[in-house]
Design a protein around this motif. Structure first.
Motif, mmCIF file in Angstrom:
data_model
loop_
_atom_site.group_PDB
_atom_site.id
_atom_site.type_symbol
_atom_site.label_atom_id
_atom_site.label_comp_id
_atom_site.label_asym_id
_atom_site.label_seq_id
_atom_site.Cartn_x
_atom_site.Cartn_y
_atom_site.Cartn_z
ATOM 1 N N ILE A 135 39.725 56.997 31.708
ATOM 2 C CA ILE A 135 39.544 55.549 31.722
ATOM 3 C C ILE A 135 38.155 55.228 31.167
ATOM 4 O O ILE A 135 37.141 55.653 31.708
ATOM 5 C CB ILE A 135 39.692 54.975 33.145
ATOM 6 N N HIS A 136 38.119 54.458 30.079
ATOM 7 C CA HIS A 136 36.846 54.120 29.442
ATOM 8 C C HIS A 136 36.489 52.642 29.575
ATOM 9 O O HIS A 136 35.355 52.252 29.250
ATOM 10 C CB HIS A 136 36.885 54.490 27.961
ATOM 11 N N PHE A 137 37.427 51.842 30.036
ATOM 12 C CA PHE A 137 37.224 50.402 30.136
ATOM 13 C C PHE A 137 38.266 49.892 31.128
ATOM 14 O O PHE A 137 39.361 50.460 31.234
ATOM 15 C CB PHE A 137 37.397 49.770 28.754
ATOM 16 N N VAL A 138 37.922 48.831 31.873
ATOM 17 C CA VAL A 138 38.821 48.346 32.923
ATOM 18 C C VAL A 138 38.945 46.826 32.848
ATOM 19 O O VAL A 138 37.942 46.115 32.733
ATOM 20 C CB VAL A 138 38.314 48.756 34.328
ATOM 21 N N HIS A 139 40.187 46.349 32.925
ATOM 22 C CA HIS A 139 40.476 44.919 33.094
ATOM 23 C C HIS A 139 40.947 44.716 34.530
ATOM 24 O O HIS A 139 41.966 45.292 34.934
ATOM 25 C CB HIS A 139 41.594 44.469 32.152
ATOM 26 N N LEU A 140 40.233 43.917 35.282
ATOM 27 C CA LEU A 140 40.606 43.670 36.669
ATOM 28 C C LEU A 140 41.183 42.261 36.800
ATOM 29 O O LEU A 140 40.468 41.265 36.626
ATOM 30 C CB LEU A 140 39.405 43.844 37.588
ATOM 31 N N ARG A 141 42.465 42.175 37.045
ATOM 32 C CA ARG A 141 43.150 40.927 37.353
ATOM 33 C C ARG A 141 44.349 41.257 38.227
ATOM 34 O O ARG A 141 44.720 42.429 38.368
ATOM 35 C CB ARG A 141 43.577 40.166 36.093
ATOM 36 N N ASN A 142 44.952 40.236 38.786
ATOM 37 C CA ASN A 142 46.050 40.452 39.710
ATOM 38 C C ASN A 142 47.222 39.562 39.352
ATOM 39 O O ASN A 142 47.041 38.507 38.731
ATOM 40 C CB ASN A 142 45.598 40.175 41.149
ATOM 41 N N VAL A 143 48.420 39.975 39.725
ATOM 42 C CA VAL A 143 49.620 39.187 39.476
ATOM 43 C C VAL A 143 50.458 39.131 40.751
ATOM 44 O O VAL A 143 50.377 40.009 41.610
ATOM 45 C CB VAL A 143 50.476 39.758 38.318
ATOM 46 N N PRO A 197 36.273 40.738 34.455
ATOM 47 C CA PRO A 197 37.264 39.958 35.191
ATOM 48 C C PRO A 197 38.248 39.392 34.176
ATOM 49 O O PRO A 197 37.880 38.562 33.343
ATOM 50 C CB PRO A 197 36.427 38.864 35.859
ATOM 51 N N ASP A 198 39.471 39.831 34.241
ATOM 52 C CA ASP A 198 40.451 39.470 33.222
ATOM 53 C C ASP A 198 41.209 38.229 33.661
ATOM 54 O O ASP A 198 41.659 38.131 34.808
ATOM 55 C CB ASP A 198 41.413 40.640 33.012
ATOM 56 N N HIS A 199 41.359 37.309 32.728
ATOM 57 C CA HIS A 199 42.076 36.058 32.979
ATOM 58 C C HIS A 199 41.446 35.325 34.168
ATOM 59 O O HIS A 199 40.325 35.600 34.579
ATOM 60 C CB HIS A 199 43.569 36.306 33.177
ATOM 61 N N LEU A 223 40.055 25.381 26.171
ATOM 62 C CA LEU A 223 39.737 26.792 26.392
ATOM 63 C C LEU A 223 40.894 27.678 25.964
ATOM 64 O O LEU A 223 42.047 27.255 25.933
ATOM 65 C CB LEU A 223 39.431 27.030 27.873
ATOM 66 N N ILE A 224 40.592 28.906 25.648
ATOM 67 C CA ILE A 224 41.624 29.887 25.299
ATOM 68 C C ILE A 224 42.468 30.152 26.538
ATOM 69 O O ILE A 224 41.924 30.416 27.616
ATOM 70 C CB ILE A 224 40.973 31.173 24.763
ATOM 71 N N PRO A 225 43.798 30.086 26.433
ATOM 72 C CA PRO A 225 44.649 30.276 27.621
ATOM 73 C C PRO A 225 44.321 31.571 28.362
ATOM 74 O O PRO A 225 44.247 32.646 27.760
ATOM 75 C CB PRO A 225 46.065 30.314 27.026
ATOM 76 N N GLY A 226 44.112 31.439 29.657
ATOM 77 C CA GLY A 226 43.813 32.597 30.491
ATOM 78 C C GLY A 226 42.348 32.965 30.550
ATOM 79 O O GLY A 226 41.957 33.843 31.329
ATOM 80 N N GLY A 254 37.253 29.980 36.517
ATOM 81 C CA GLY A 254 38.214 30.902 37.121
ATOM 82 C C GLY A 254 37.791 32.349 36.996
ATOM 83 O O GLY A 254 37.926 33.142 37.932
ATOM 84 N N ARG A 255 37.238 32.708 35.838
ATOM 85 C CA ARG A 255 36.759 34.092 35.681
ATOM 86 C C ARG A 255 35.475 34.322 36.469
ATOM 87 O O ARG A 255 35.250 35.430 36.979
ATOM 88 C CB ARG A 255 36.555 34.414 34.201
ATOM 89 N N LEU A 256 34.626 33.299 36.544
ATOM 90 C CA LEU A 256 33.419 33.436 37.364
ATOM 91 C C LEU A 256 33.791 33.669 38.819
ATOM 92 O O LEU A 256 33.183 34.511 39.498
ATOM 93 C CB LEU A 256 32.552 32.185 37.231
ATOM 94 N N ARG A 257 34.810 32.953 39.308
ATOM 95 C CA ARG A 257 35.279 33.194 40.672
ATOM 96 C C ARG A 257 35.731 34.649 40.818
ATOM 97 O O ARG A 257 35.369 35.333 41.789
ATOM 98 C CB ARG A 257 36.429 32.257 41.014
ATOM 99 N N GLY A 258 36.512 35.118 39.845
ATOM 100 C CA GLY A 258 36.983 36.505 39.910
ATOM 101 C C GLY A 258 35.847 37.502 39.877
ATOM 102 O O GLY A 258 35.829 38.469 40.642
ATOM 103 N N LEU A 259 34.875 37.277 38.979
ATOM 104 C CA LEU A 259 33.735 38.186 38.889
ATOM 105 C C LEU A 259 32.957 38.209 40.201
ATOM 106 O O LEU A 259 32.551 39.280 40.673
ATOM 107 C CB LEU A 259 32.824 37.759 37.737
ATOM 108 N N SER A 260 32.780 37.053 40.796
ATOM 109 C CA SER A 260 32.033 36.992 42.053
ATOM 110 C C SER A 260 32.750 37.761 43.164
ATOM 111 O O SER A 260 32.118 38.498 43.932
ATOM 112 C CB SER A 260 31.839 35.532 42.472
ATOM 113 N N GLU A 261 34.062 37.578 43.243
ATOM 114 C CA GLU A 261 34.832 38.295 44.260
ATOM 115 C C GLU A 261 34.794 39.800 44.015
ATOM 116 O O GLU A 261 34.609 40.594 44.957
ATOM 117 C CB GLU A 261 36.267 37.786 44.269
#
Length: 389
Positions: A294-302, A350-352, A364-367, A372-379
């Protein structure tokens, strides 16, 4: 873990000054204005890097250096396309940028049916609705073989949706699906999409794997020579779609990719959301199994529905245990430090994110909202800090 932020350069209404307020250290970007298959000039790379550094960031990950559709189709004499890809790699490496995220999804980079599906408290998110997708494939695109791809109840509901949908609703659905086309160059109406899909007629998993294997044989040796890391992004969604095969969707697929050219230079962008959209995928377990590549990570949830639909959840909500996944990444970083690997710190972004608050009124670009990404990054930052103590 290195906090990163995806930025679309001149196509992004979010400024680097705004990104700086998030606290992210790195910018993840690409030269989005260069048509696929052409060489990325070193001076253009250097100019983008200088722009990023002048704003107080580093540029360590390219997302993405695209793979031309002819390579995916295995169509024609590909020597020049491979040579161009290798030259772009060399030009990036010369500027110190040595991690390249890419995908091998035919035609579409990602597929959603709703770009602004409502979520709690007035925010919106990206959504893949199986009923709408079936309606599009079967009734709008006229791909009758798609009937075998959906269960009976979904097909019935799709027919009902199509019959009552207005022309505006159908156009909105087409626009959402077309949003997943790569780059800024081509969008299709239904007839155009039907035509371009015809170029993949007869393409199955075995054929696409063969074309992917050739790509790896052509470019991974160059990555090794340049000290670069190539990291493939998983299919989004992780299932065949529009009659196109998908071959990077689960643990078995990733095992095949890594064995197709067994080298540290041939690695993975671990996308929690793409993998998480498949109910059979245990994302933390998959990450643990391939952690060294793993060289790079996208962190998001569905959050998934039983009929195959899913939508973007808040980063710590949804169906994937994000704490367990972050723990795997931190453990791999520790292992790398112990073994002396120079790439022990793994970049993530923080993805999407949900479109919320003032993002709802911005173009804004969809997603890819700011708040919303700042919230994700903070969490995520809180999870990382707690697990690191």
């Amino acid at each position: 873990m290195i906090e990163s932020w995806r930025w679309y350069g001149e196509f992004d209404s979010i400024t680097l000054g705004e990104v700086a307020q998030t606290g992210a250290r790195d910018i993840v970007t690409a030269l989005h204005d260069i048509p696929y298959g052409e060489v990325w000039p070193r001076d253009a790379i250097a100019a983008r890097k200088e722009q990023i550094q002048n704003a107080g960031f580093e540029w360590n990950v390219v997302e993405s250096l695209p793979v031309h559709e002819q390579i995916k189709r295995g169509e024609g004499n590909l020597e020049q396309l491979f040579a161009n890809y290798r030259q772009s790699m060399a030009n990036l490496a010369a500027e110190g940028i040595k991690t390249i995220c890419y995908n091998f999804m035919p035609l579409l980079d990602w597929t959603r049916t709703d770009l602004a599906a409502p979520v709690a408290n007035g925010a919106t998110c990206l959504r893949f609705d199986a009923v709408k997708m079936a309606a599009f494939e079967i009734h709008m695109l006229g791909r009758r073989a798609a009937e075998d791809d959906y269960p009976e109840d979904v097909r019935q509901r799709a027919a009902a949706w199509f019959q009552q949908a207005t022309e505006t609703e159908r156009d909105t659905l087409l626009t959402a699906i077309m949003a997943g086309l790569p780059g800024a160059f081509e969008r299709y109406d239904v007839a155009g999409l039907r035509s371009v899909l015809g170029r993949y007629a007869g393409m199955d998993r075995a054929a696409l794997r063969a074309n992917y294997s050739r790509f790896l044989q052509e470019v991974v040796p160059t990555a090794e020579e340049l000290g670069m890391r190539l990291c493939v992004h998983q299919d989004d969604p992780p299932r065949d779609i529009l009659g196109l095969p998908r071959i990077v969707s689960n643990a078995d697929d990733l095992d095949w990719v890594l064995k197709a050219y067994d080298s540290l230079a041939n690695g993975v962008t671990l996308c929690a959301g793409s993998l998480g959209a498949n109910p059979a995928n245990d994302v933390p377990a998959i990450a643990a199994n391939i952690a060294d590549r793993i060289h790079f990570v996208h962190l998001r949830n569905v959050r998934k529905d039983p009929n195959g639909s899913f939508e973007e959840a808040a980063h710590l909500d949804g169906d994937t245990d994000m704490v367990a996944l972050v723990r795997v990444i931190l453990q791999e970083e520790a292992r790398r430090r112990e073994t002396g690997r120079c790439d022990h710190d793994i970049p993530f972004r923080p993805d999407h994110g949900h479109h919320m608050l003032s993002d709802l009124t911005r173009d804004l670009i969809p997603g890819y909202p700011l708040i919303g990404r700042l919230r994700g990054l903070s969490e995520l930052r809180g999870v990382i800090r707690a697990l690191s103590d």
